[in-house]
Design a protein around this motif. Structure first.
Motif, PDB file in Angstrom:
ATOM      1  N   VAL A   1      51.030  51.295  29.270  1.00 22.28           N
ATOM      2  CA  VAL A   1      51.965  52.196  28.999  1.00 22.28           C
ATOM      3  C   VAL A   1      52.036  53.492  29.573  1.00 22.28           C
ATOM      4  N   ALA A   2      50.618  53.813  30.372  1.00 19.91           N
ATOM      5  CA  ALA A   2      50.667  54.898  30.977  1.00 19.91           C
ATOM      6  C   ALA A   2      51.376  54.638  32.514  1.00 19.91           C
ATOM      7  N   GLY A   3      51.761  53.517  32.760  1.00 16.99           N
ATOM      8  CA  GLY A   3      52.240  53.237  34.089  1.00 16.99           C
ATOM      9  C   GLY A   3      51.301  52.584  35.166  1.00 16.99           C
ATOM     10  N   ASP A   4      50.106  52.456  34.763  1.00 16.42           N
ATOM     11  CA  ASP A   4      48.992  51.687  35.686  1.00 16.42           C
ATOM     12  C   ASP A   4      48.753  50.374  35.630  1.00 16.42           C
ATOM     13  N   LYS A   5      48.268  49.731  36.589  1.00 17.22           N
ATOM     14  CA  LYS A   5      48.142  48.318  36.524  1.00 17.22           C
ATOM     15  C   LYS A   5      46.743  47.898  36.215  1.00 17.22           C
ATOM     16  N   VAL A   6      46.644  46.814  35.318  1.00 20.79           N
ATOM     17  CA  VAL A   6      45.504  46.291  34.784  1.00 20.79           C
ATOM     18  C   VAL A   6      45.149  44.991  35.374  1.00 20.79           C
ATOM     19  N   ILE A   7      43.979  44.609  35.560  1.00 19.65           N
ATOM     20  CA  ILE A   7      43.402  43.275  35.993  1.00 19.65           C
ATOM     21  C   ILE A   7      42.613  42.950  34.832  1.00 19.65           C
ATOM     22  N   THR A   8      43.038  41.931  33.960  1.00 12.11           N
ATOM     23  CA  THR A   8      42.166  41.513  32.665  1.00 12.11           C
ATOM     24  C   THR A   8      41.064  40.268  33.299  1.00 12.11           C
ATOM     25  N   VAL A   9      40.141  40.243  32.695  1.00 14.21           N
ATOM     26  CA  VAL A   9      39.088  39.287  32.951  1.00 14.21           C
ATOM     27  C   VAL A   9      38.635  38.922  31.684  1.00 14.21           C
ATOM     28  N   ASP A  10      38.588  37.439  31.617  1.00 13.21           N
ATOM     29  CA  ASP A  10      38.130  37.038  30.227  1.00 13.21           C
ATOM     30  C   ASP A  10      37.939  35.446  30.604  1.00 13.21           C
TER      31      ASP A  10
ATOM     32  N   VAL B   1      42.061  36.990  35.591  1.00 14.24           N
ATOM     33  CA  VAL B   1      40.998  36.556  36.256  1.00 14.24           C
ATOM     34  C   VAL B   1      40.142  35.515  34.937  1.00 14.24           C
ATOM     35  N   ASN B   2      39.983  34.318  35.180  1.00 16.82           N
ATOM     36  CA  ASN B   2      39.388  33.504  34.113  1.00 16.82           C
ATOM     37  C   ASN B   2      38.027  33.100  34.501  1.00 16.82           C
ATOM     38  N   VAL B   3      36.924  33.643  34.142  1.00 16.91           N
ATOM     39  CA  VAL B   3      35.536  33.349  34.760  1.00 16.91           C
ATOM     40  C   VAL B   3      34.562  33.492  33.249  1.00 16.91           C
ATOM     41  N   ASP B   4      33.279  32.699  33.604  1.00 16.55           N
ATOM     42  CA  ASP B   4      32.267  32.820  32.574  1.00 16.55           C
ATOM     43  C   ASP B   4      31.309  33.588  33.399  1.00 16.55           C
ATOM     44  N   LEU B   5      31.027  34.933  32.650  1.00 13.74           N
ATOM     45  CA  LEU B   5      30.164  35.907  33.234  1.00 13.74           C
ATOM     46  C   LEU B   5      28.794  35.650  32.982  1.00 13.74           C
ATOM     47  N   THR B   6      28.521  34.551  32.331  1.00  9.04           N
ATOM     48  CA  THR B   6      27.070  34.187  31.949  1.00  9.04           C
ATOM     49  C   THR B   6      26.525  33.223  33.412  1.00  9.04           C
ATOM     50  N   THR B   7      27.318  32.827  34.362  1.00  9.84           N
ATOM     51  CA  THR B   7      27.013  31.936  35.461  1.00  9.84           C
ATOM     52  C   THR B   7      27.213  33.038  36.723  1.00  9.84           C
TER      53      THR B   7
ATOM     54  N   ALA C   1      21.048  32.989  23.593  1.00  9.04           N
ATOM     55  CA  ALA C   1      20.691  33.552  24.753  1.00  9.04           C
ATOM     56  C   ALA C   1      21.945  34.137  25.736  1.00  9.04           C
ATOM     57  N   ALA C   2      23.120  33.377  25.382  1.00  7.30           N
ATOM     58  CA  ALA C   2      24.108  33.909  26.140  1.00  7.30           C
ATOM     59  C   ALA C   2      24.601  35.144  26.081  1.00  7.30           C
ATOM     60  N   THR C   3      24.243  35.598  24.888  1.00  4.16           N
ATOM     61  CA  THR C   3      24.682  37.263  24.621  1.00  4.16           C
ATOM     62  C   THR C   3      23.951  38.149  25.429  1.00  4.16           C
ATOM     63  N   ILE C   4      22.653  37.822  26.011  1.00  8.28           N
ATOM     64  CA  ILE C   4      22.011  38.408  26.957  1.00  8.28           C
ATOM     65  C   ILE C   4      22.661  38.143  28.512  1.00  8.28           C
ATOM     66  N   GLY C   5      23.108  36.980  28.805  1.00 17.07           N
ATOM     67  CA  GLY C   5      23.889  36.851  29.964  1.00 17.07           C
ATOM     68  C   GLY C   5      25.104  37.508  30.070  1.00 17.07           C
ATOM     69  N   VAL C   6      25.691  37.898  29.115  1.00 17.59           N
ATOM     70  CA  VAL C   6      27.204  38.373  29.154  1.00 17.59           C
ATOM     71  C   VAL C   6      26.898  39.978  29.075  1.00 17.59           C
ATOM     72  N   ASN C   7      26.034  40.546  27.841  1.00 14.55           N
ATOM     73  CA  ASN C   7      26.097  41.808  27.538  1.00 14.55           C
ATOM     74  C   ASN C   7      25.399  42.541  28.669  1.00 14.55           C
ATOM     75  N   TYR C   8      24.329  41.909  29.084  1.00 16.60           N
ATOM     76  CA  TYR C   8      23.450  42.714  30.102  1.00 16.60           C
ATOM     77  C   TYR C   8      23.742  42.252  31.582  1.00 16.60           C
ATOM     78  N   PHE C   9      23.274  40.988  31.761  1.00 18.22           N
ATOM     79  CA  PHE C   9      23.379  40.627  33.213  1.00 18.22           C
ATOM     80  C   PHE C   9      25.075  40.707  33.821  1.00 18.22           C
ATOM     81  N   GLY C  10      25.818  39.992  32.890  1.00 15.89           N
ATOM     82  CA  GLY C  10      27.343  39.838  33.424  1.00 15.89           C
ATOM     83  C   GLY C  10      27.890  41.259  33.555  1.00 15.89           C
ATOM     84  N   ALA C  11      27.431  42.437  32.528  1.00 14.92           N
ATOM     85  CA  ALA C  11      28.025  43.618  32.834  1.00 14.92           C
ATOM     86  C   ALA C  11      27.494  44.356  33.920  1.00 14.92           C
ATOM     87  N   ILE C  12      26.229  44.137  34.449  1.00 12.52           N
ATOM     88  CA  ILE C  12      25.695  44.846  35.667  1.00 12.52           C
ATOM     89  C   ILE C  12      26.423  44.136  36.660  1.00 12.52           C
TER      90      ILE C  12
END
Length: 258
Positions: free
Chosen positions: A23-32, A38-44, A77-88
């Protein structure tokens, strides 16, 4: 026009933030996992590498902001893969693409659950960068219904501590990149739908997550704070976790941080 990358950008807080930025006029690249730019699995490892490659291609090699928002709350365990290691992996992998921005910004979503009891061994393994060991410890916790619930809070406690450690470093603050986080209380999102479905469930949840100021909230409330954190206006917040929690932090910790 600024370009902002948001993981977990298709629902909940991520979607609310993406809509606000557009809405502010900027560009977004979504990941999910699906239906995103961008469609990816951040646990891998493969998913994390693909994230960087595809964002580089879509952005032309330059972005202005990163919001590591993707997360899981399940006792697995996947919660650790996404929330910590995937975020970093998201933040560190995309950081080079911020180099040419005149106002680079980065933020992530942690949780007020970082204030809840956690598994010290799991937190230490995360902070040591031992993903294999952390996942093994999470599997041990997940095998027992009495301890599985510690995984989520541990992942959020670890990532909150990671922010504090790295935000003032040469790579982040030295690169003029404010790195901060938000710690939401209970937000009405698909992830919390079962927990907020009935009055009885909501009352039980409030015993664990006291929110004396206005109670549970919509995703837009947290999105607005993230929007500020990645804006040009935010020039000096560094290594902060802002609890957007209706007062949970104040109730649980009182004046213990002073």
């Amino acid at each position: 026009m600024r370009t902002i990358v948001i993981t977990g950008g298709i629902s909940g807080i991520g979607k609310a933030l993406a809509d606000t930025i557009r809405v502010a006029g900027d560009k977004v690249i979504t990941v999910d996992l699906k239906d995103a730019d961008v469609n990816v699995d951040l646990t891998t490892a493969e998913g994390r590498e693909a994230l960087v490659e595809q964002v580089r291609e879509l952005s032309g090699g330059k972005i202005d902001g990163i919001v590591a928002n993707a997360g899981l709350a399940a006792p697995v365990a996947a919660t650790i893969g996404v929330n910590y290691f995937g975020a970093i992996a998201t933040l560190e992998g995309l950081r080079p693409l911020l180099a040419d921005s005149d106002a680079p910004r980065a933020a992530l979503t942690t949780s007020m659950a970082s204030l809840h009891p956690n598994d010290e061994k799991l937190v230490d393994l995360c902070l040591a960068g031992d993903e294999e060991g952390a996942l093994a410890r999470a599997e041990e916790l997940a095998a027992d219904p009495q301890t599985g619930g510690l995984i989520y809070g541990s992942s959020k406690a670890a990532i909150a501590r990671w922010i504090r450690r790295v935000a003032p470093t040469a790579e982040w603050a030295g690169g003029n990149i404010p790195l901060n986080g938000v710690g939401p209380g209970v937000v009405f999102t698909p992830m919390t739908a079962d927990l907020t479905a009935t009055q009885e469930a909501r009352e039980g949840l409030l015993e664990m997550v006291p929110m004396p100021l206005n109670g549970f909230m919509e995703a837009q409330v947290v999105a607005d704070v993230l929007d500020f954190l990645i804006s040009r206006k935010n020039t000096h917040l560094c290594g902060q976790v802002i609890f957007v929690d209706g007062g949970s932090d104040a109730v649980i910790r009182g004046d213990s941080t002073w």
